[in-house]
Design an enzyme around this catalytic site. Structure first.
Site, short mmCIF file in Angstrom:
data_model
loop_
_atom_site.label_atom_id
_atom_site.label_comp_id
_atom_site.label_asym_id
_atom_site.label_seq_id
_atom_site.Cartn_x
_atom_site.Cartn_y
_atom_site.Cartn_z
N GLN A 1 -4.62 3.35 8.32
CA GLN A 1 -3.50 2.86 8.67
C GLN A 1 -3.33 1.43 9.06
O GLN A 1 -2.39 0.64 8.91
CB GLN A 1 -2.37 3.84 9.13
CG GLN A 1 -1.97 5.27 8.23
CD GLN A 1 -1.20 5.90 9.05
OE1 GLN A 1 -1.45 6.68 10.02
NE2 GLN A 1 0.19 5.53 8.69
N CYS B 1 6.07 8.79 7.96
CA CYS B 1 4.87 7.92 7.96
C CYS B 1 4.95 6.59 8.15
O CYS B 1 5.97 6.11 7.56
CB CYS B 1 4.07 8.19 6.63
SG CYS B 1 2.52 7.76 6.52
N LEU B 2 4.20 5.94 9.29
CA LEU B 2 4.42 4.72 9.56
C LEU B 2 4.00 3.80 8.08
O LEU B 2 4.57 2.65 8.30
CB LEU B 2 3.56 4.31 10.78
CG LEU B 2 3.75 5.08 11.98
CD1 LEU B 2 2.89 4.61 13.11
CD2 LEU B 2 5.24 4.71 12.29
#
Length: 153
Positions: free
Chosen positions: A51, A94-95
């Site tokens: 991420q 979710c980021l």
């Protein structure tokens, strides 16, 4: 420590299977520190290395910090060694997928093994939010997103 940019859905690193960590060094320590700083600033409860654009089998979690004391854990080369047969379905965000949430089925508990930032092997059983977060972040290391097996809310 530094904030890192969070990769968004569509970026190829989020779909790659992350490489195992072999070097437990200053670079790994810096990555972990940066990931905690980025996670808290986002604000999130977990963050995987892909991420932040790093294809390594590392993620960090702190599922309690928004409601109580901090319980940060860094997971390096994590794996599930056992899990519940019964599942729970609940909302996940979710980021890397901003402003969307999905109902996702997860095991009610997982027994996990991982290495810490120094390479020491750890093992623990996680239940509830920590089990959900562990599974969510482990999915990231395998190129899996909540869009793959969740139902959008």
């Amino acid at each position: 420590m530094a904030l890192r940019e969070v990769c968004l859905i569509g970026e190829p690193v989020l779909r790659a299977v992350a490489a195992p960590v072999a070097q437990f060094d200053e670079d790994l320590a810096t990555l972990i520190a940066d990931m905690f700083e980025t996670m808290y600033a986002a604000p999130g409860r977990g963050l995987a290395a892909p991420q932040v654009g790093v294809s390594s089998r590392v993620f960090v979690t702190d599922v309690t910090w928004k409601d109580g004391p901090h319980t940060p854990i860094a997971f390096v080369n994590p794996e599930v060694v056992a899990q519940a047969e019964d599942v729970v379905t609940g909302p996940e965000a979710c980021l890397s997928i901003p402003e969307r949430a999905f109902d996702v089925k997860r095991p009610s508990w997982v027994e996990a093994r991982w290495q810490d930032a120094d390479g020491a092997v750890r093992q623990a059983r996680f239940e509830g939010p920590q089990a959900i977060c562990f599974c969510h972040e482990l999915d990231h290391l395998n190129g899996v997103l909540i869009t793959d097996h969740g139902v959008e809310r």
